[in-house]
Design a protein around this motif. Structure first.
Motif: not given
Length: 348
Positions: A307-331
C-alpha cells in the motif's frame, strides 16, 4: 396506474432483464473462452534445475560481464536481475521456462559477482545503485537489445526501478519484487522506527571496518545467515546455497557490497558522473512503464508494504502477494508465479 400499463411495464422489464442476463452470460462465456484459449504455463517445480548456463562473457561499459543467454535470439528480450547475497541461480528455473515460451532471456552477474570483472584496475569499485543500473544499459547496448522486459528482486528490483525512471525508452515492462525501491542518500540518513532499524543490522555492521573485515573473512557463512533470515520458511539445502556462494568469491565482491551499503547511509561518496541522475532519483519519481509488483508472505528482509508504493506506478499496474511461506528470494522460491508475472506483464 391501469392494469394494462402495469402489464406492459412488467413485459418490458422482463425483456430487458433477459437481454441483460444474456449479455452477461455472453461476457462470461467470452472471458472463459479467452482464458481457455490462453496457453497454460507448464508446471514449474522449484529446484527442478540445479544449474544455469553456460556463462558467456562480453565487454559492456566498464565491465567484462558474465551472463547466461537462453531462448531464441529473435524473441522478445527479458533481463533477469539478482540481488544480494544471491546470484544468477535465482533464475535457474525461471529462465528455461521463459526461453521455452519464446523469450530471449538474459541473466547477468551484477558487478562484484560471479565471472563479471572490471576492465580496468583503476575503475572505482562502486556499489552505487545507479552505477549498477548503468551497467545493465551498457550490457543491452553490447548485446544490441533496444528494449527489454525487466525482472528483479532486492538489488535487482532496485536496478530495474532505476532503469525504468532514467531510461524508460529501453524498458518495455517490469516485474519488481517488493515494489518501489528507489532511494537516496538523504532518505538513507533518516532514522527509522526501532524494529525497522533492527532489520538493517547488517547495514550498520558494514559501516564499520570491523564489519568489512568480518564480511571479507566470513562471507560464506554470513551470506548463508542472510538467506535464512530473509526466507525463514525456505528449506534450501547446502548444495543449493553453495552453488550461489561461489559467486561471492569475485575479487571485487566485498568492495562492491560494502560501498553499496555505506553509500546508502551517506558514509561513502558516489561517482560524480552520476550526480545529475541522483538528483532525479532523489525526487522519488513515479514509474510509468507497465509493472507487476510481487511480495512473498514470509519475506524476512526489510521491505515496504504494498500500500505504501502503489501510487508510485502510473502505468498499467498490478500487485500480487504470494502465500505459502515465500520469502525474499521470490524467483527461486516461487518460479512458477514469477515466470507467469513476466509473461503477463510482457503482454500488458
Amino acid at each position: 396506474m391501469s392494469q394494462s400499463i402495469n402489464q406492459q411495464r412488467r413485459r418490458f422489464l422482463g425483456i430487458a432483464g433477459g437481454i441483460l442476463a444474456v449479455s452477461r452470460l455472453g461476457f462470461i462465456g467470452s472471458a472463459q473462452a479467452q482464458a481457455q484459449s490462453k496457453p497454460a504455463l507448464p508446471a514449474i517445480k522449484a529446484g527442478s534445475h540445479t544449474t544455469i548456463g553456460p556463462v558467456k562473457q562480453i565487454n559492456a561499459g566498464v565491465l567484462d560481464t558474465g551472463y547466461v543467454e537462453m531462448g531464441p535470439a529473435s524473441g522478445p528480450a527479458v533481463i533477469l536481475l539478482h540481488g544480494w547475497p544471491y546470484d544468477i541461480h535465482s533464475y535457474a528455473d525461471v529462465a528455461p521456462a521463459l526461453a521455452e515460451a519464446g523469450y530471449r532471456v538474459i541473466v547477468p552477474h551484477l558487478r562484484g559477482y560471479g565471472t563479471t570483472r572490471f576492465l580496468a584496475s583503476d575503475t572505482m569499485r562502486s556499489g552505487q545503485p545507479v552505477a549498477v543500473a548503468a551497467d545493465i544499459i551498457a550490457l543491452m547496448d553490447a548485446l544490441k537489445i533496444e528494449k527489454a522486459v525487466l525482472g528483479g528482486y532486492d538489488w535487482g528490483a532496485r536496478t530495474a526501478n532505476i532503469m525504468a525512471v532514467l531510461w524508460p525508452e529501453r524498458c518495455k515492462a517490469m516485474v519488481s519484487v517488493s515494489g518501489y525501491l528507489i532511494g537516496s542518500q538523504a532518505a538513507g540518513k533518516m532514522p527509522l522506527p526501532p524494529k525497522a532499524e533492527l532489520q538493517w543490522w547488517y547495514q550498520f555492521y558494514f559501516a564499520t571496518e570491523r564489519g568489512r573485515e568480518g564480511y571479507a573473512k566470513n562471507r560464506h557463512d554470513f551470506a548463508k545467515l542472510i538467506w535464512q533470515l530473509a526466507s525463514p520458511q525456505w528449506k534450501f539445502d547446502d548444495a543449493t546455497y553453495d552453488r550461489s556462494a561461489t559467486a561471492f568469491e569475485n575479487p571485487d565482491h566485498v568492495d562492491i557490497v560494502i560501498h553499496n551499503y555505506r553509500w546508502r547511509l551517506g558514509l561513502a561518496e558516489g561517482e560524480a558522473k552520476y550526480d545529475a541522475f541522483e538528483k532525479t532519483l532523489a525526487q522519488a519519481p513515479v514509474i510509468a512503464i507497465p509493472t507487476i509488483t510481487m511480495e512473498g508472505d514470509a519475506n524476512g528482509a526489510p521491505h515496504p508494504e504494498p500500500a505504501a508504493y502503489a501510487r508510485k506506478f502510473s502505468g498499467h499496474y498490478e500487485h500480487r502477494t504470494l502465500t505459502g511461506g515465500i520469502g525474499h528470494n521470490l524467483p527461486q522460491e516461487a518460479p512458477q508465479a514469477f515466470t507467469q508475472a513476466i509473461i503477463d506483464i510482457s503482454k500488458a
